[in-house]
Enzyme design. Structure first.
Site, PDB file in Angstrom:
ATOM      1  CG  ASP B   9      -1.594   1.274   1.481  1.00  0.00           C
ATOM      2  OD1 ASP B   9      -2.354   1.686   0.581  1.00  0.00           O
ATOM      3  OD2 ASP B   9      -1.387   1.894   2.538  1.00  0.00           O
ATOM      4  CE1 TYR B  11      -0.589   9.130  -1.560  1.00  0.00           C
ATOM      5  CE2 TYR B  11      -2.182   7.531  -2.373  1.00  0.00           C
ATOM      6  CZ  TYR B  11      -1.325   8.601  -2.604  1.00  0.00           C
ATOM      7  OH  TYR B  11      -1.209   9.117  -3.864  1.00  0.00           O
ATOM      8  NE  ARG B  40      -5.425   7.256   5.532  1.00  0.00           N
ATOM      9  CZ  ARG B  40      -5.120   6.635   4.399  1.00  0.00           C
ATOM     10  NH1 ARG B  40      -5.184   7.267   3.248  1.00  0.00           N
ATOM     11  NH2 ARG B  40      -4.760   5.376   4.396  1.00  0.00           N
ATOM     12  CB  SER B 117      -1.944   3.310  -4.456  1.00  0.00           C
ATOM     13  OG  SER B 117      -2.407   4.519  -3.881  1.00  0.00           O
ATOM     14  CG  ASN B 118      -7.916   3.347  -2.186  1.00  0.00           C
ATOM     15  OD1 ASN B 118      -8.299   2.382  -2.846  1.00  0.00           O
ATOM     16  ND2 ASN B 118      -8.268   3.534  -0.905  1.00  0.00           N
TER      17      ASN B 118
END
Lengths: 224, 224
Positions: B9, B11, B40, B117-118
């Site tokens: 991942d 972040y 966040r 990642s998103n």
């Protein structure tokens, strides 16, 4: 106004979930408010994660899991009695001060009323009965039958299916802004009860109506 | 150990998102930490709501929406310059102190590395390049191509598809416990980097490995 029925969210909309702060405060002095808020946030997190990942579990169990997690997070020693006390409080949540009168007044206008809740039938029926609200509703609809929590479209679809109406003909009322947004995306006519005077979610969609209590829903039908 | 590749991942796992507290503090004294944390949380909320409801929007936009909401919530006046400053900081997030060395050491062991990642490709490529990490990775994989955020199985499925490996053969590393849980549900071999010494999520599933920094991932390969 083309609305032919009203469907209410339960927790936070008809029933005061933050009343649990007092129950929690009695067990964990100074932590009551924080515990109630974090418990709610984690409960909703878990509904979303489980639905996204396709790992449904009834809301009662999700609620219990969230309580256990939050007590660990806050380093509070949750023994079996405390856990049972707080979970049982979920079955006897008080209605908001205006809930009963508004539901009664809407009944007198012969508008069909229903609930759509993340709560599984056992816990949903219990809280409705404890408040004496069952007489007000034609249908108590639980997402449990589709094993997906709101805001999954399959959860909202239960309402038009059960009521035999189009989404637009149904006024969806929720104090949870994310729920009002999800319901708006789905196609309901929507009413956000903004009890906390919170800013609107930045999700690019706006409910059709807003108010600060259920009385504002009633007012909508008194004007029309 | 049957692991043939590692996917990270981005972040919170490789890049320190809470470093944004300092950027925020410079603009809104005394609010920095709170703003970074709420930003966040809201960002992740929005990814879940949009995926649940089938209303995808790139992570960059979701991140910007979350910033705008949280500033309204905290009653902070976010002007265009402030907004731009904070959003641009997202493109230059620092790596954690150990990130670079661990990635280099894993490269030396010839283990293929990737990111899932998103983040949409533009922002993901930018942050990876700003940190000088692009040389470490064979693939930067963004959920943007399936228009669903984690923990949707379609998002995780991108990794075995791109790497040509089974989920079990891939070690999925995340500091976000919910992500490690979602990845475990999906079938990856999983490693939770518990940087904050948080309790484990009560989701009925446990990652295969846990540690407190990326060094513990490296240690796993030094033992085997």
């Amino acid at each position: 106004m083309t609305v032919k029925a009203i469907v209410f969210d339960a927790y936070g909309t008809l029933f005061d979930i933050y009343s649990l702060a007092a129950n929690a405060e009695a067990l964990f002095p100074t932590y009551g408010k924080q515990l109630a808020e974090k418990w709610r946030d984690k409960q909703i997190d878990y509904t979303r994660l489980r639905t996204l990942s396709g790992h449904y579990k009834p809301f009662w169990d999700v609620t219990n899991d969230a309580l256990v997690f939050v007590c660990k997070q806050l380093k509070l020693n949750l023994n079996d009695d405390d856990e049972n006390t707080l979970m049982q409080a979920y079955l006897r949540l008080p209605g908001f001060s205006e809930s009963s009168n508004v539901l009664q007044a809407l009944n007198e206008k012969s508008i069909p009323l229903a609930i759509l809740s993340n709560g599984n039938p056992t816990m949903l029926n219990a809280v409705v009965q404890a408040a004496g609200y069952e007489k007000h509703f034609q249908h108590l609809i639980s997402v449990d039958s589709v094993q997906k929590f709101k805001t999954a479209p399959e959860a909202y679809q239960l309402v038009p299916d059960v009521l035999g109406l189009s989404p637009k003909e149904i006024l969806f009322v929720s104090s949870n802004c994310w729920d009002a947004c999800g319901a708006s995306w789905f196609g309901f006519t929507t009413f956000w009860i903004n009890r906390a005077h919170a800013p609107f979610e930045e999700l690019g969609i706006t409910p059709h109506y807003q108010g600060s209590s259920l009385r504002d829903v009633l007012a909508l039908f008194q004007q029309s």
